[in-house]
Scaffold this motif. Structure first.
Motif, PDB file in Angstrom:
ATOM      1  N   GLU A  21       0.591  -1.230   0.098  1.00 17.47           N
ATOM      2  CA  GLU A  21      -0.115   0.017   0.037  1.00 17.47           C
ATOM      3  C   GLU A  21       0.812   1.352   0.034  1.00 17.47           C
ATOM      4  O   GLU A  21       0.216   2.394   0.515  1.00 17.47           O
ATOM      5  N   LYS A  22       2.156   1.437  -0.238  1.00 13.61           N
ATOM      6  CA  LYS A  22       2.861   2.318  -0.368  1.00 13.61           C
ATOM      7  C   LYS A  22       2.409   3.386  -1.458  1.00 13.61           C
ATOM      8  O   LYS A  22       1.787   2.718  -2.492  1.00 13.61           O
ATOM      9  N   ASN A  23       2.858   4.476  -1.375  1.00  9.95           N
ATOM     10  CA  ASN A  23       2.553   5.490  -2.440  1.00  9.95           C
ATOM     11  C   ASN A  23       3.315   5.157  -3.642  1.00  9.95           C
ATOM     12  O   ASN A  23       4.590   4.352  -3.554  1.00  9.95           O
ATOM     13  N   ILE A  24       3.230   5.673  -4.956  1.00 10.56           N
ATOM     14  CA  ILE A  24       3.509   5.155  -6.220  1.00 10.56           C
ATOM     15  C   ILE A  24       4.198   6.641  -7.017  1.00 10.56           C
ATOM     16  O   ILE A  24       3.611   7.508  -7.062  1.00 10.56           O
ATOM     17  N   GLY A  99       8.139  -9.212 -13.701  1.00 13.53           N
ATOM     18  CA  GLY A  99       8.497  -8.167 -12.338  1.00 13.53           C
ATOM     19  C   GLY A  99       7.828  -7.005 -12.432  1.00 13.53           C
ATOM     20  O   GLY A  99       7.952  -6.011 -11.782  1.00 13.53           O
ATOM     21  N   VAL A 100       6.467  -7.187 -13.272  1.00 17.23           N
ATOM     22  CA  VAL A 100       5.627  -5.965 -13.154  1.00 17.23           C
ATOM     23  C   VAL A 100       4.968  -6.210 -11.936  1.00 17.23           C
ATOM     24  O   VAL A 100       4.064  -7.063 -11.584  1.00 17.23           O
ATOM     25  N   THR A 101       4.742  -4.766 -11.118  1.00 20.32           N
ATOM     26  CA  THR A 101       3.775  -4.873  -9.947  1.00 20.32           C
ATOM     27  C   THR A 101       2.346  -4.332 -10.535  1.00 20.32           C
ATOM     28  O   THR A 101       2.398  -3.511 -11.594  1.00 20.32           O
ATOM     29  N   LEU A 102       1.391  -5.211 -10.163  1.00 17.45           N
ATOM     30  CA  LEU A 102       0.009  -5.145 -10.760  1.00 17.45           C
ATOM     31  C   LEU A 102      -0.886  -4.133  -9.580  1.00 17.45           C
ATOM     32  O   LEU A 102      -0.681  -4.566  -8.335  1.00 17.45           O
ATOM     33  N   HIS A 103      -1.801  -3.560  -9.921  1.00 17.85           N
ATOM     34  CA  HIS A 103      -2.766  -2.629  -9.424  1.00 17.85           C
ATOM     35  C   HIS A 103      -4.015  -2.848  -9.919  1.00 17.85           C
ATOM     36  O   HIS A 103      -4.191  -3.000 -11.306  1.00 17.85           O
ATOM     37  N   LEU A 147      -6.905   4.273  -6.015  1.00 20.74           N
ATOM     38  CA  LEU A 147      -5.637   4.397  -6.334  1.00 20.74           C
ATOM     39  C   LEU A 147      -4.883   6.065  -6.579  1.00 20.74           C
ATOM     40  O   LEU A 147      -4.036   5.998  -6.042  1.00 20.74           O
ATOM     41  N   LEU A 148      -5.892   6.800  -6.909  1.00 19.78           N
ATOM     42  CA  LEU A 148      -5.402   8.037  -7.316  1.00 19.78           C
ATOM     43  C   LEU A 148      -4.777   8.796  -6.181  1.00 19.78           C
ATOM     44  O   LEU A 148      -3.612   9.478  -6.274  1.00 19.78           O
ATOM     45  N   PRO A 149      -5.292   8.829  -4.921  1.00 17.28           N
ATOM     46  CA  PRO A 149      -4.638   9.526  -3.718  1.00 17.28           C
ATOM     47  C   PRO A 149      -3.162   8.946  -3.768  1.00 17.28           C
ATOM     48  O   PRO A 149      -2.278   9.781  -3.001  1.00 17.28           O
ATOM     49  N   ARG A 150      -2.687   8.140  -4.183  1.00 19.23           N
ATOM     50  CA  ARG A 150      -1.454   7.244  -3.947  1.00 19.23           C
ATOM     51  C   ARG A 150      -0.528   7.623  -4.895  1.00 19.23           C
ATOM     52  O   ARG A 150       0.770   7.420  -4.895  1.00 19.23           O
ATOM     53  N   LEU A 151      -0.773   8.188  -6.032  1.00 19.42           N
ATOM     54  CA  LEU A 151       0.015   8.469  -7.085  1.00 19.42           C
ATOM     55  C   LEU A 151       0.673   9.945  -6.735  1.00 19.42           C
ATOM     56  O   LEU A 151       0.181  10.825  -6.262  1.00 19.42           O
TER      57      LEU A 151
END
Length: 317
Positions: A21-24, A99-103, A147-151
Motif C-alpha cells: 500500500e505504499k505511494n507510487i 517483475g511488473v507490479t500490478l494494481h 488508487l489516485l491519492p497514492r499517485l
C-alpha cells in the motif's frame, strides 16, 4: 456465472498479493520503456446487447452515433467470459513473471472495466485521468479512484474529451489521436495541463481518414522506440506522412486491424507482447531486433481492443 466469479476472484486476489500500500512515484518517459508498474481491470461477463443498450441510444447524440458507426465497422462480439478470464490470467501472469507490479481497478457500475488504458495515461511524472465522452465510460473511472491519492502527481484536465488509448509517449513527442473518443477541446486541455506542469514536449495531433476510428492504439502502436505497427489507410495524409517520417513502420493488413493486432504492448524497448495468431507481425518486429512474446488473447480481442488497451502503465523505466 458462479464459476466465472469464483475463477475471476481468485485470479484477481492471487496477483494482488504482490502489491503493498505504499505511494507510487509515477514515471513514463516513453511508451516502450521497461514496464514496472501498471493498473489492470477485472474481466466481467456481458453480452453484446448489454453494450449496445448502454451506448445506443445515449443522452449525448454524438456518442450514440459514433458507437453505432464503430459497431458497424469493426466485427466485434462479446467474449466467452470463462475463456476471457483464462486468457487475461495468462497476460497477468506474464506481466508478473517479468517483475511488473500490478494494481487492480475496483468494481464499478460499468459493464466493461477491462480496458484500463482508456481511463488515464502518464506523461513523464504526471498522471492525467481521461475525460470520456460517454457517461458509461465515465462510470468506469470510479474503479480507479481508490488508487489516485497514492499517485505522486495527478492533474485533472479542464475540458473536452480524451481517452488514454489515444495518447502515446515517444522519447520526445506526445502523440494524440483525434478519434471518435478524443476531440480538439480535449487536445487543447492536455496542452494547457502539460504547460502548467512544466512538461516541455511537442504534442502531435494525428487525424484519421474516417471519423469513427477508435482509438489511436488500434491503428498505430509503438513496438520499439523507432518502430511502429501501422494501419496506413486509417490516417489522413499529413498524419500518415508524420508517422512514415518518424518510425520504421510495420504495415498491418485490414484483417489484422479488424482483429486488433496493432494493439500490442511493449514490455521493454526490445520486447513486445503480441497476439499469438499474428505470426507475420511477430516475424516483422523480430527482424527489427525486437523479441515478440506471443500470448493467446483472441477471446478478448474479438470485442473492441486487445493487449495494449488492457494495461495502464504507471511506471516505465
Amino acid at each position: 456465472m458462479a464459476c466465472l466469479e469464483a475463477f475471476g476472484g481468485g485470479h484477481r486476489n492471487r496477483w494482488r498479493e504482490r502489491v503493498d500500500e505504499k505511494n507510487i512515484t509515477i514515471q513514463v518517459s516513453s511508451d516502450v520503456g521497461r514496464l514496472h508498474e501498471v493498473i489492470v481491470g477485472p474481466v466481467k461477463a456481458f453480452t453484446f446487447e448489454d453494450i449496445v443498450s448502454e451506448f445506443v441510444p445515449t443522452p449525448e447524440p454524438h456518442v450514440g452515433e459514433v458507437a453505432a458507426e464503430i459497431f458497424a465497422r469493426y466485427p466485434v462480439h462479446a467474449p466467452d467470459p470463462v475463456t476471457a478470464v483464462i486468457q487475461h490470467e495468462q497476460l497477468v501472469a506474464l506481466l508478473a513473471a517479468h517483475g511488473v507490479t500490478l494494481h487492480w481497478a475496483h468494481p464499478a457500475d460499468a459493464q466493461v472495466q477491462l480496458y484500463t488504458r482508456d481511463m488515464g495515461f502518464v506523461i513523464d511524472d504526471v498522471y492525467f485521468p481521461a475525460r470520456p465522452a460517454s457517461p458509461i465510460r465515465r462510470r468506469e473511472q470510479a474503479g480507479l479512484a481508490w488508487l489516485l491519492p497514492r499517485l505522486s502527481k495527478v492533474r485533472e484536465l479542464r475540458g473536452g474529451c480524451i481517452e488514454g488509448s489515444d495518447v502515446l509517449v515517444t522519447d520526445d513527442d506526445v502523440l494524440v489521436g483525434l478519434s471518435g473518443t478524443t476531440n480538439e477541446d480535449g487536445l487543447a486541455a492536455l496542452r494547457a495541463a502539460m504547460a502548467a506542469e512544466g512538461i516541455d514536449r511537442r504534442v502531435v495531433p494525428l487525424t484519421f481518414a474516417h471519423p469513427e476510428a477508435v482509438h489511436l492504439n488500434v491503428h498505430f502502436t509503438m513496438a520499439g522506440a523507432d518502430v511502429g505497427l501501422f494501419d496506413p489507410p486509417a490516417f489522413a495524409r499529413e498524419s500518415r506522412s508524420y508517422l512514415e517520417s518518424r518510425f520504421d513502420l510495420v504495415d498491418v493488413t485490414p484483417d489484422e486491424v479488424r482483429r486488433f493486432a496493432v494493439n500490442a504492448l511493449a514490455l521493454a524497448p526490445n520486447r513486445l507482447i503480441v497476439e499469438a495468431a499474428d505470426e507475420r507481425i511477430a516475424a516483422e518486429v523480430h527482424s527489427r531486433g525486437i523479441t515478440p512474446i506471443p500470448i493467446d488473447y483472441s477471446a478478448i480481442s474479438c470485442f473492441s481492443g486487445g493487449i495494449h488497451r488492457s494495461v495502464l502503465p504507471l511506471v516505465r523505466g
